[in-house]
Design a protein around this motif. Structure first.
Motif, PDB file in Angstrom:
ATOM      1  N   MET A   1     -55.377 -60.681 -38.015  1.00 24.72           N
ATOM      2  CA  MET A   1     -56.197 -61.861 -37.978  1.00 24.72           C
ATOM      3  C   MET A   1     -57.660 -61.417 -38.079  1.00 24.72           C
ATOM      4  N   GLN A   2     -58.428 -62.146 -38.852  1.00 24.91           N
ATOM      5  CA  GLN A   2     -59.842 -61.838 -39.024  1.00 24.91           C
ATOM      6  C   GLN A   2     -60.693 -63.043 -38.648  1.00 24.91           C
ATOM      7  N   HIS A   3     -61.821 -62.754 -38.040  1.00 25.52           N
ATOM      8  CA  HIS A   3     -62.796 -63.794 -37.708  1.00 25.52           C
ATOM      9  C   HIS A   3     -64.120 -63.383 -38.334  1.00 25.52           C
ATOM     10  N   GLU A   4     -64.755 -64.321 -38.991  1.00 19.99           N
ATOM     11  CA  GLU A   4     -66.080 -64.059 -39.541  1.00 19.99           C
ATOM     12  C   GLU A   4     -67.091 -64.856 -38.748  1.00 19.99           C
ATOM     13  N   ILE A   5     -68.002 -64.138 -38.136  1.00 20.34           N
ATOM     14  CA  ILE A   5     -69.071 -64.750 -37.351  1.00 20.34           C
ATOM     15  C   ILE A   5     -70.377 -64.231 -37.924  1.00 20.34           C
ATOM     16  N   GLY A   6     -71.122 -65.129 -38.491  1.00 15.19           N
ATOM     17  CA  GLY A   6     -72.365 -64.718 -39.147  1.00 15.19           C
ATOM     18  C   GLY A   6     -72.038 -63.829 -40.328  1.00 15.19           C
ATOM     19  N   ASN A   7     -72.685 -62.680 -40.394  1.00 17.91           N
ATOM     20  CA  ASN A   7     -72.428 -61.767 -41.498  1.00 17.91           C
ATOM     21  C   ASN A   7     -71.493 -60.627 -41.087  1.00 17.91           C
ATOM     22  N   ARG A   8     -70.787 -60.799 -39.971  1.00 26.56           N
ATOM     23  CA  ARG A   8     -69.866 -59.773 -39.492  1.00 26.56           C
ATOM     24  C   ARG A   8     -68.428 -60.278 -39.545  1.00 26.56           C
ATOM     25  N   THR A   9     -67.517 -59.363 -39.797  1.00 17.33           N
ATOM     26  CA  THR A   9     -66.098 -59.673 -39.797  1.00 17.33           C
ATOM     27  C   THR A   9     -65.433 -58.886 -38.676  1.00 17.33           C
ATOM     28  N   TYR A  10     -64.704 -59.589 -37.825  1.00 18.76           N
ATOM     29  CA  TYR A  10     -63.998 -58.973 -36.706  1.00 18.76           C
ATOM     30  C   TYR A  10     -62.505 -59.053 -36.971  1.00 18.76           C
ATOM     31  N   ILE A  11     -61.836 -57.922 -36.784  1.00 20.18           N
ATOM     32  CA  ILE A  11     -60.391 -57.871 -36.944  1.00 20.18           C
ATOM     33  C   ILE A  11     -59.778 -57.861 -35.555  1.00 20.18           C
ATOM     34  N   VAL A  12     -58.867 -58.791 -35.307  1.00 19.36           N
ATOM     35  CA  VAL A  12     -58.238 -58.923 -34.005  1.00 19.36           C
ATOM     36  C   VAL A  12     -56.768 -58.551 -34.140  1.00 19.36           C
ATOM     37  N   ALA A  13     -56.330 -57.594 -33.343  1.00 19.67           N
ATOM     38  CA  ALA A  13     -54.935 -57.169 -33.366  1.00 19.67           C
ATOM     39  C   ALA A  13     -54.065 -58.219 -32.679  1.00 19.67           C
ATOM     40  N   ASP A  14     -52.884 -58.413 -33.201  1.00 13.65           N
ATOM     41  CA  ASP A  14     -51.940 -59.372 -32.637  1.00 13.65           C
ATOM     42  C   ASP A  14     -51.078 -58.653 -31.599  1.00 13.65           C
ATOM     43  N   VAL A  15     -51.662 -58.467 -30.392  1.00 12.95           N
ATOM     44  CA  VAL A  15     -51.012 -57.721 -29.314  1.00 12.95           C
ATOM     45  C   VAL A  15     -50.970 -58.602 -28.074  1.00 12.95           C
ATOM     46  N   ASP A  16     -49.828 -58.596 -27.388  1.00 14.21           N
ATOM     47  CA  ASP A  16     -49.720 -59.353 -26.141  1.00 14.21           C
ATOM     48  C   ASP A  16     -50.497 -58.644 -25.035  1.00 14.21           C
ATOM     49  N   PRO A  17     -51.076 -59.398 -24.103  1.00 18.07           N
ATOM     50  CA  PRO A  17     -51.767 -58.768 -22.980  1.00 18.07           C
ATOM     51  C   PRO A  17     -50.779 -58.001 -22.109  1.00 18.07           C
ATOM     52  N   LEU A  18     -51.255 -56.959 -21.447  1.00 18.31           N
ATOM     53  CA  LEU A  18     -50.374 -56.120 -20.649  1.00 18.31           C
ATOM     54  C   LEU A  18     -49.957 -56.771 -19.343  1.00 18.31           C
ATOM     55  N   ASP A  19     -50.886 -57.386 -18.638  1.00 13.08           N
ATOM     56  CA  ASP A  19     -50.600 -57.909 -17.307  1.00 13.08           C
ATOM     57  C   ASP A  19     -51.147 -59.325 -17.210  1.00 13.08           C
ATOM     58  N   VAL A  20     -50.327 -60.292 -17.594  1.00 13.74           N
ATOM     59  CA  VAL A  20     -50.797 -61.665 -17.673  1.00 13.74           C
ATOM     60  C   VAL A  20     -51.060 -62.253 -16.290  1.00 13.74           C
ATOM     61  N   ASP A  21     -50.211 -61.940 -15.320  1.00 15.55           N
ATOM     62  CA  ASP A  21     -50.338 -62.573 -14.013  1.00 15.55           C
ATOM     63  C   ASP A  21     -51.276 -61.840 -13.065  1.00 15.55           C
ATOM     64  N   GLY A  22     -51.598 -60.592 -13.321  1.00 12.83           N
ATOM     65  CA  GLY A  22     -52.561 -59.855 -12.524  1.00 12.83           C
ATOM     66  C   GLY A  22     -52.007 -59.205 -11.272  1.00 12.83           C
ATOM     67  N   VAL A  23     -50.716 -59.350 -10.994  1.00  9.38           N
ATOM     68  CA  VAL A  23     -50.152 -58.797  -9.764  1.00  9.38           C
ATOM     69  C   VAL A  23     -50.281 -57.274  -9.741  1.00  9.38           C
TER      70      VAL A  23
END
Length: 92
Positions: A1-23
């Motif tokens: 997935m890519q996001h373009e903000i201004g003149n920059r392009t950010y690539i975001v990896a499609d990865v699940d978070p490691l610890d969703v609940d924080g325990v």
């Protein structure tokens, strides 16, 4: 997935978070505060003489507040699991 903000392009990896609940994260933090308290306890006299006695009590406060945070995270996880179970029962 890519996001373009201004003149920059950010690539975001499609990865699940490691610890969703924080325990796990909060548990590790609570353990580290307790370890810090226990490690400083034998040196309380020297710390107090040097004006650093508050280090010991900061560790104790971090441990105590962390226990409240741990209980909060556990309750939140339990509630989310119950909601998921109820939603899966509704789908069946």
């Amino acid at each position: 997935m890519q996001h373009e903000i201004g003149n920059r392009t950010y690539i975001v990896a499609d990865v699940d978070p490691l610890d969703v609940d924080g325990v796990r994260t909060v548990s590790v933090g609570v353990g580290l505060w307790l370890l810090g308290f226990l490690a400083l306890l034998p040196f309380y006299g020297r710390l107090d003489e040097a004006g650093h006695g508050w280090w010991l009590w900061t560790c104790l406060a971090g441990f105590g507040l962390g226990l409240f945070g741990l209980e909060f995270c556990r309750r939140r996880k339990r509630a989310r699991d119950e909601l998921r179970a109820a939603a899966s029962d509704d789908l069946d």
